[in-house]
Design an enzyme around this catalytic site. Structure first.
Site, PDB file in Angstrom:
ATOM      1  N   ASP A   1       3.642  -0.192 -21.100  1.00 41.60           N
ATOM      2  CA  ASP A   1       2.445  -0.906 -20.655  1.00 41.60           C
ATOM      3  C   ASP A   1       2.367  -0.805 -19.143  1.00 41.60           C
ATOM      4  OD1 ASP A   1       1.701  -1.717 -23.132  1.00 41.60           O
ATOM      5  OD2 ASP A   1       2.720  -3.655 -23.026  1.00 41.60           O
TER       6      ASP A   1
ATOM      7  N   ASN B   1      -7.951   4.589 -19.134  1.00 42.85           N
ATOM      8  CA  ASN B   1      -8.728   4.229 -20.306  1.00 42.85           C
ATOM      9  C   ASN B   1     -10.088   3.619 -19.961  1.00 42.85           C
ATOM     10  OD1 ASN B   1      -8.824   4.366 -23.035  1.00 42.85           O
ATOM     11  ND2 ASN B   1      -7.497   2.628 -23.423  1.00 42.85           N
TER      12      ASN B   1
ATOM     13  N   ARG C   1      -3.218   5.624 -26.271  1.00 44.58           N
ATOM     14  CA  ARG C   1      -1.826   5.491 -25.869  1.00 44.58           C
ATOM     15  C   ARG C   1      -1.004   6.650 -26.428  1.00 44.58           C
ATOM     16  NH1 ARG C   1       1.752   1.651 -24.333  1.00 44.58           N
ATOM     17  NH2 ARG C   1       0.391  -0.130 -24.482  1.00 44.58           N
TER      18      ARG C   1
ATOM     19  N   ASP D   1       0.632  -0.376 -31.579  1.00 44.94           N
ATOM     20  CA  ASP D   1       2.096  -0.306 -31.594  1.00 44.94           C
ATOM     21  C   ASP D   1       2.647  -0.571 -32.998  1.00 44.94           C
ATOM     22  OD1 ASP D   1       1.118  -2.853 -31.437  1.00 44.94           O
ATOM     23  OD2 ASP D   1       2.388  -3.488 -29.769  1.00 44.94           O
TER      24      ASP D   1
END
Ligand code: NAG
Ligand code: NAG
Ligand code: NAG
Ligand code: NAG
Ligand code: NAG
Length: 927
Positions: free
Chosen positions: A751, A704, A735, A841
């Site tokens: 993660d 990223n 993600r 999330d």
């Protein structure tokens, strides 16, 4: 990593005498020496000490001296004592020697013990490895056998037939014939093979004008329709390969020419010669679709635009049809195009809660005095109105709002249109009322009309505001796209004769059903009606669906590696400390999940679900979380390919369990999806820990950061493919990129700093296989009602006995949801994630709960997954929590409600904490 102490387990319970015989003998000898030496020395020394002690003592007191000494003179005595002292000295030094020898031996023992311990571990390790290899070999043999058995050539696609000519001329059917058109009689299926992909050709609206002089297609419609079709993957520029041909006809507007000439008809009509002259009309207009869309919620024109002409075999798409003109299964009823060209539409919608709004039922409209209806029906209508008026005064606590006379009505519009009813109020004022209505009454138009723009526009408005439409005369009409949409789930259809039962009926509907219908309304509105884009896509999709042609496959994001020819990663093979001592499954080469197996069967078997439930009827997906399962006997009776039943079907405890995947699905693997941002060492450690993980297909790292990884990085070789993928920009939304190198349905999203043990991962994987449509993972969180403000949600990560989210920092989810995250979620949510650099999330939990109406599944006892030695992650501080509170409330606003659901259970493996006989193994040692 394994931390045995945490489970109160000790290492090495089993001694392995035979293998360590030689070592043990040494140990035994050393032990004997060790025990005997101190004994000897002690005995010897204490004797001497006693002797010496007696002597020195006697030197000071002659009285008690024994005879022997008394006889000695002083000199002799001195010599004797010196002699004794010398002996003592030498004994002492000997003793010291021996002591140091003893120490050395002890140290040696210790080192031997250590190596015993190590060897024992090595043994266990090797045995585990051997087991793994054995299982792997067995599995490979089964896979090979299957491959051999499968020895049938893949089905080849049938050859696609393309007509020589674009459209050869055919005779126009007689008017009577074309009035009876159905798909089988008027549609040319030969242009639309199953595998054609349903190409759609659009006649450029500016080039092909088919309205009479003085009329023009609405400019907004012209541009937005073209634009929207441009985004539709079915559009083709090649008329030769096209299956259907779209002709835009309406909405017709007067143009500047008509102002200067008085000859223009007050009603627009189609120029039949222009129609006939369309390049690919082919004489009878087969496979042509005439789009007479309207953009205003009022019909400005009365009459039939196609009245004076023969449209031949063309399909007509519009909102207004009479019983006579509508050809069921052939023509298509649509809603007017009232929304924006495309984009986010959620702001237009009203909140879904509370279930019961201020008014139980509302109506705004006026019955037209000059309506062309029979006296008989007028009487019924009068009765209906009388009854409704009486409702206002029944003294019930329910509130009604009925406006039968329109003081607000726009004079220009109020008395036109074919229906008996005119519209009341401005758009804005109606919206205000609808927002406060639980149900809204819609009158069916006159008896000859099966649908009108007004009716469909009222429907559109009601769905948008979450007022549940009650269509009085619902048995006379048809709603848009009703060949694919289950309108009964969102709309109440009531014959007019039932008016007296209306109030009773509405009162009996519980809040759950009101909200269910409202949720369904919103689904229909957002997906199929809201914008020009959704209307265009829906029209194309319904026609395609009719022909059972599958949609085109969904787009994936091309994964571009951060590496290239000149920049290659360095791989090192690092053994990992504390590797698994449990055999958890076979190590197999990567194999992809089967994909696109239901191209042609999905529409046939689940077409309605695709449109009305969880599905996306616009695109074909490689696999769905809801794909059906075989019954458990099928795998032993002819459908067993790929299945790995436990103990070949006999079942079994831990040993057999660890050898086969079992379950209700064929064998499969999962992909680890890691998002990382400038924490290289942490990332490498995380990847290294995946070494030797059974069922791991590959690891995909989304890089990223704009900075490429440093060239010196030593990437761990974990025995599975590793892809490091460039992200276009630093965003947490990455993600969930639907990358084209995600080859398995199961995706483990983690993660970069999550510490998951192998057994935890595999247990999570096995649980996910049974809950493929849900998020299955480790860190649980919940949304809590803020009892101080009483109007908002708080995000909470405290330990609790109820949870509603499982964080995607360590969770399994179906690859399908990655597509939906980018395709279905309103852009506003992804923007919020970027604004806060947080909450992706939560957004995923909202999405999955919204679609499934089920909570996530929490597995194992772990609640949190931060690595102990890692630098503080950014999620620790207070602003992080503040943002997450805000996210939950904002997302709820976008969805119109909070889709999260609570759950009070978690999954542990079956024999966990069960007392079992010695000869049986648990499914997992620790979980
Ligand atoms: C059109 O109508 C207007 C008034 O109704 C009249 O003055 C004008 O002469 C007419 N024009 C033509 C071309 O007929
Ligand atoms: C199509 O054209 C006719 C005549 O102009 C009109 O009555 C009808 O309402 C139009 N639009 C739709 C969406 O049906
Ligand atoms: C390869 O990648 C490196 C680092 O991203 C870049 O600097 C280099 O220009 C790339 N080389 C080629 C041939 O693309
Ligand atoms: C199903 O569709 C996918 C995607 O278009 C394609 O790759 C695959 O070959 C198709 N399968 C069959 C059996 O047609
Ligand atoms: C979590 O629990 C602690 C201790 O019980 C409490 O002080 C804190 O307010 C709780 N946090 C939230 C967000 O509820």
């Amino acid at each position: 990593m394994f931390k045995y102490s945490q489970y109160g387990e000790k290492r090495g319970e089993v001694w392995q005498w035979p293998t360590h015989m030689r070592l043990s003998r040494i140990v035994l000898m050393v032990l004997i020496i060790l025990i005997l030496t101190p004994l000897f020395t002690h005995f010897y020394l204490s004797n001497i000490e006693r002797n010496i002690g007696t002597i020195t003592h006697s030197a000071h007191s002659h009285v008690d001296l024994p005879d022997e000494f008394i006889e000695m003179n002083d000199a002799d005595l001195k010599v004797h004592i010196e002699e004794l002292l010398r002996i003592k000295g030498s004994v002492l030094s000997e003793l010291r020697d021996m002591e140091s020898k003893r120490q050395k031996l002890l140290a040696e023992i210790q080192s031997y013990m250590k190596s015993i311990e190590e060897l024992k571990q090595e043994l266990v390790h090797q045995q585990t490895n051997l087991n793994k290899l054995k299982i792997s070999v067995e599995q490979a043999q089964v896979a090979q056998r299957e491959a051999l058995e499968q020895n049938t050539p893949d089905l080849a696609l049938p050859i696609r037939l393309l007509p020589e000519n674009v459209m050869e001329e055919r005779l126009l059917p007689s008017t009577a014939e074309s009035k009876k058109c159905r798909m089988f009689s008027c549609f040319d299926h030969s242009r639309c093979s199953l595998t054609s992909g349903f190409p759609v050709y659009l006649y450029e609206p500016d080039e092909f004008r088919i309205l009479q002089k003085g009329w023009d297609v609405d400019g907004f419609l012209k541009t937005t329709l073209k634009q929207a079709l441009g985004y539709n993957p079915h559009l083709t520029n090649d008329p030769k390969e096209a299956c259907i041909y779209l002709v835009l006809i309406g909405e017709a507007l007067k143009n500047s020419e008509s102002v200067s000439s008085n000859s223009t008809d007050p009603v627009p009509s189609v120029d039949s010669t222009a129609l006939r002259k369309l390049k690919y009309w082919g004489g009878d207009g087969r496979n042509h679709v005439l789009l007479n869309l309207s953009r205003r919620d009022l019909t400005i024109h009365t009459g039939n635009i196609f009245k004076s002409i023969d449209t031949g075999r063309a399909i007509i798409v519009q909102s207004t049809f009479t019983y006579d003109s509508f050809r069921p299964g052939f023509d298509l009823i649509v809603t007017p195009v009232l929304g924006p060209p495309g984009g986010d539409v959620w702001q237009e919608c009203s909140a879904m809660l509370p279930a019961r709004r201020k008014y139980l039922l509302t109506f705004q409209g006026e019955m037209k005095s000059d309506s062309p209806t029979s006296v008989e029906r007028s009487e019924l209508d009068t009765f209906v109105i009388e009854h409704l008026k009486r409702l206002l005064n029944t003294g019930t606590s329910d509130k009604f709002l009925f406006e039968f006379g329109c003081s607000l009505a726009n004079e220009d519009n109020s008395n036109v249109g074919p229906e008996d009813w005119a519209l009341c109020g401005t758009d804005g004022s109606r919206k205000m009322i609808l927002k406060e209505s639980t149900f809204v009454l819609i009158f069916a138009p006159g008896s000859e009309l099966i649908s009108t723009s007004l009716l469909q526009a009222r429907l559109y408005e009601a769905l948008r505001s979450g007022a549940i439409p009650v269509i009085l005369g619902g048995d006379q009409i048809r709603l848009a796209y009703d060949e694919v949409l289950h309108w009964r789930r969102a709309v109440i259809f009531l014959p007019k004769a039932r008016i007296t039962e209306l109030h009773f009926l509405l009162r009996t509907i519980p809040d759950e059903d009101i909200l269910l219908m409202r949720r369904q309304s919103r689904l229909i509105w957002e997906k199929y009606l809201a914008s020009v884009q959704s209307t265009v896509d829906t029209i194309v999709a319904v026609l395609r669906d009719r022909l059972n042609i599958p949609p085109l496959p969904v787009d994936t994001v091309a994964a571009t590696s951060v590496f290239n020819e000149t920049f290659q990663p360095l791989f090192v093979s690092t053994p990992v400390e504390g590797e698994q001592e449990e055999s958890l499954g076979p190590i197999e080469p990567p194999f992809d999940s089967p994909s696109y197996r239901r191209n042609y069967s999905l529409i046939l078997t689940q077409g309605h679900e695709l449109w009305n439930d969880w599905g996306d009827p616009f695109r074909l997906y490689p696999a769905l979380p809801t794909d059906p399962w075989l019954p458990s006997d099928a795998k032993f009776m002819g459908s067993g390919r790929g299945f790995r039943p436990i103990g070949q079907g006999q079942g079994g405890a831990g040993k057999e369990f660890s050898e086969a995947l079992g379950g209700n699905q064929p064998r499969e693997q999962f992909t680890v999806l890691l998002l990382t941002y400038e924490r290289e060492q942490v990332l490498l450690d995380s990847i290294a820990r995946l070494r030797g993980l059974p069922y791991l297909h590959s690891v995909v790292v989304v890089w990223n950061s704009p900075k490429p990884p440093s060239a010196e990085l030593k990437w761990p070789d974990i025995g599975a493919p590793l892809h490091v993928v460039n992200a276009a920009r630093n965003s947490l939304n990455n993600r969930f990129l639907p990358l084209d190198n995600l080859k398995t349905e199961a995706v483990l999203s983690v993660d970069d700093d999550a510490h998951l043990r192998h057994d935890e991962i595999l247990f999570g994987f096995r649980v996910w296989r049974e809950h493929r449509h849900r998020i299955v993972g480790f860190p649980g969180r919940y949304h809590a009602w803020d009892i101080n403000t009483q109007n908002s949600w708080l995000y909470n990560s405290n330990y609790s006995c109820e949870l509603s989210m499982v964080l995607t920092g360590a969770a399994f989810l179906h690859r399908h949801y990655l597509h939906l995250y980018w395709k279905w979620l309103p852009q506003a949510i992804r923007d919020k994630v970027d604004e806060y650099m947080n909450c992706e999330d939560i957004a995923m939990n909202f999405l999955v709960s919204h679609i499934t109406r089920q909570p996530p599944v929490k597995v194992t006892s772990r609640w949190t997954f931060r690595c102990p030695g890692c630098p503080q992650s950014l999620s620790e501080d207070d602003t992080h929590f503040q943002e997450r509170h805000k996210c939950i409330n904002f997302f709820s606003q976008v969805f119109g409600y909070n889709p999260l659901l609570n759950t009070q259970y978690r999954a542990d493996s079956i024999l966990f904490k069960t007392r079992i006989p010695h000869d049986k193994q648990k499914c997992f040692k620790f979980i």
